[in-house]
Design a protein around this motif. Structure first.
Motif, PDB file in Angstrom:
ATOM      1  N   VAL A  88       0.919  -1.452  -0.200  1.00  0.00           N
ATOM      2  CA  VAL A  88       0.552   0.283  -0.372  1.00  0.00           C
ATOM      3  C   VAL A  88       0.886   1.163   0.131  1.00  0.00           C
ATOM      4  O   VAL A  88       1.969   1.496   1.045  1.00  0.00           O
ATOM      5  CB  VAL A  88      -0.892   0.252   1.476  1.00  0.00           C
ATOM      6  CG1 VAL A  88      -1.733   1.406   1.091  1.00  0.00           C
ATOM      7  CG2 VAL A  88      -2.325  -1.359   1.166  1.00  0.00           C
ATOM      8  N   ILE A  89       0.244   2.165  -1.122  1.00  0.00           N
ATOM      9  CA  ILE A  89       1.183   3.566  -0.922  1.00  0.00           C
ATOM     10  C   ILE A  89       0.680   4.251   0.242  1.00  0.00           C
ATOM     11  O   ILE A  89      -0.638   4.465   0.760  1.00  0.00           O
ATOM     12  CB  ILE A  89       0.693   3.891  -2.379  1.00  0.00           C
ATOM     13  CG1 ILE A  89       1.224   3.693  -3.982  1.00  0.00           C
ATOM     14  CG2 ILE A  89       2.061   5.396  -2.410  1.00  0.00           C
ATOM     15  CD1 ILE A  89       1.090   4.649  -4.897  1.00  0.00           C
ATOM     16  N   PRO A  90       1.767   4.634   1.063  1.00  0.00           N
ATOM     17  CA  PRO A  90       1.791   4.957   2.552  1.00  0.00           C
ATOM     18  C   PRO A  90       0.743   6.660   2.251  1.00  0.00           C
ATOM     19  O   PRO A  90       1.627   6.941   1.135  1.00  0.00           O
ATOM     20  CB  PRO A  90       2.983   4.967   2.927  1.00  0.00           C
ATOM     21  CG  PRO A  90       4.632   5.347   2.076  1.00  0.00           C
ATOM     22  CD  PRO A  90       3.148   4.182   1.018  1.00  0.00           C
ATOM     23  N   ASP A  91       0.260   7.136   3.277  1.00  0.00           N
ATOM     24  CA  ASP A  91      -0.264   8.450   3.216  1.00  0.00           C
ATOM     25  C   ASP A  91       1.237   9.743   4.187  1.00  0.00           C
ATOM     26  O   ASP A  91       1.560   9.699   4.506  1.00  0.00           O
ATOM     27  CB  ASP A  91      -1.194   8.526   4.647  1.00  0.00           C
ATOM     28  CG  ASP A  91      -1.962   9.806   4.122  1.00  0.00           C
ATOM     29  OD1 ASP A  91      -1.466  10.460   3.903  1.00  0.00           O
ATOM     30  OD2 ASP A  91      -3.090  10.462   5.468  1.00  0.00           O
ATOM     31  N   VAL A  92       1.508   9.885   3.003  1.00  0.00           N
ATOM     32  CA  VAL A  92       2.715  10.263   3.020  1.00  0.00           C
ATOM     33  C   VAL A  92       2.661  12.176   3.101  1.00  0.00           C
ATOM     34  O   VAL A  92       3.661  12.891   2.349  1.00  0.00           O
ATOM     35  CB  VAL A  92       3.979  10.219   1.825  1.00  0.00           C
ATOM     36  CG1 VAL A  92       4.443   9.283   2.608  1.00  0.00           C
ATOM     37  CG2 VAL A  92       3.494  10.200   0.720  1.00  0.00           C
ATOM     38  N   LYS A  93       0.668  13.198   2.742  1.00  0.00           N
ATOM     39  CA  LYS A  93       0.356  13.773   2.407  1.00  0.00           C
ATOM     40  C   LYS A  93       1.251  15.049   3.431  1.00  0.00           C
ATOM     41  O   LYS A  93       1.037  14.034   4.487  1.00  0.00           O
ATOM     42  CB  LYS A  93      -1.071  14.007   2.446  1.00  0.00           C
ATOM     43  CG  LYS A  93      -1.698  15.784   1.939  1.00  0.00           C
ATOM     44  CD  LYS A  93      -2.873  15.484   1.610  1.00  0.00           C
ATOM     45  CE  LYS A  93      -3.391  16.674   0.917  1.00  0.00           C
ATOM     46  NZ  LYS A  93      -4.635  16.794   0.655  1.00  0.00           N
ATOM     47  N   GLY A  94       1.770  16.244   2.933  1.00  0.00           N
ATOM     48  CA  GLY A  94       2.296  16.673   4.311  1.00  0.00           C
ATOM     49  C   GLY A  94       3.542  16.696   4.661  1.00  0.00           C
ATOM     50  O   GLY A  94       3.916  17.124   5.851  1.00  0.00           O
ATOM     51  N   LEU A  95       4.152  15.402   4.388  1.00  0.00           N
ATOM     52  CA  LEU A  95       5.521  15.817   5.237  1.00  0.00           C
ATOM     53  C   LEU A  95       6.002  16.156   4.078  1.00  0.00           C
ATOM     54  O   LEU A  95       6.147  16.350   2.849  1.00  0.00           O
ATOM     55  CB  LEU A  95       5.665  13.873   4.968  1.00  0.00           C
ATOM     56  CG  LEU A  95       4.927  12.905   5.452  1.00  0.00           C
ATOM     57  CD1 LEU A  95       5.441  11.165   5.523  1.00  0.00           C
ATOM     58  CD2 LEU A  95       5.089  13.299   7.385  1.00  0.00           C
TER      59      LEU A  95
END
Length: 281
Positions: A88-95
């Protein structure tokens, strides 16, 4: 004795019964157990592997292979499918781009290209999105592109002075700007029309900036004066001086030439430019 022992062992191997291994490849574990049980054999799962061809929980291969002999009452080892290998492509939004890259590679994926985009919600320098999208299931080693925010897109505030409020509001919000309104009386600008805009038209501002519209409320209200018993000409002069329009009603003969009634009554608040009826006796 050695010769005798070897002779007995060979005799046992030669005389033990064997059965061909059924073809259980592609079957579920339960179905394979039943197939082996029918010929007096048992099943042992020796390993689980990812497979692009064999669905989850079905048998990839057997040992012995299908058709090969196995001792009667013996066991057949199988490799069970774990299904396709996906991450699963990880949730990196905001990083930050650096932290996002670390999270992506830790998920057995690869970093692709990095681009910059305007984004009203994500602060400049932080990851706004990925391609494929966050939460997508992909093969190991898939390249993931990241888009890094440049912050809100700058836009020029449009010229909307003289336009009706609804038209002006649409022109501004269509650019990603916010709108606040303030009302002000105006003797020159019709009600509901924009008198001024702040910041001024042409100002370059980030999308999401609040733009204040100063909107006309029309002429200011005026208190109707008391006109009873005033001479006609005096009453007309007073009304005109207040920006009101006198409407004179008089009979053929007006011996006193004075106001004996008015409408609206004294003290009523009405917009400048409104008519006031005076009756002359």
């Amino acid at each position: 004795m050695v010769v005798l022992g070897a002779g007995i062992g060979g005799w046992l191997l030669a005389t033990s019964k064997s059965v061909p291994t059924p073809n259980i490849v592609g079957q579920s574990k339960a179905a394979a157990k039943a197939s082996l049980s029918d010929v007096g054999l048992s099943l042992v799962v020796t390993e689980e592997q990812f497979s692009e061809e064999i669905p989850l929980d079905l048998i990839i291969s057997s040992d012995p292979a299908p058709g090969e002999g196995v001792r009667e009452g013996g066991a057949v080892g199988v490799i069970l499918s774990k299904g396709p290998e996906r991450y699963v492509i990880p949730d990196v939004k905001g990083l930050s781009a650096t932290d996002a890259a670390a999270a992506i590679t830790s998920a057995n994926l690869a970093i692709g290209s990095t681009t910059e985009v305007f984004d009203d919600q994500v602060p400049a320098g932080a990851v706004a999105s990925t391609s494929p999208k966050i939460g997508s299931e992909v093969k190991p080693g898939t390249s993931v592109d990241i888009a890094v925010s440049k912050g809100p897109k700058p836009v020029a505030i449009p010229q909307v002075v003289g336009k009706k409020t609804q038209v002006a509001t649409s022109a501004i919000t269509d650019l990603g700007l916010l709108v606040t309104t303030k009302e002000k009386y105006s003797e020159k600008i019709a009600e509901g029309v924009v008198i001024a805009i702040r910041p001024a038209a042409g100002t370059i501002s980030p999308s999401g900036t609040a733009v204040e519209l100063v909107v006309s409320k029309g002429p200011p209200p005026v208190a109707v004066p008391s006109l009873i018993d005033l001479p006609k000409n005096k009453a007309i002069s007073v009304l005109k001086g207040l920006g009101l329009k006198p409407k004179v009603l008089e009979a053929a003969a007006t011996p006193l030439n004075r106001v004996y009634s008015q409408d609206p009554p004294a003290g009523t608040m009405i917009p400048k430019g409104s008519s006031v009826i005076i009756r002359i006796i």
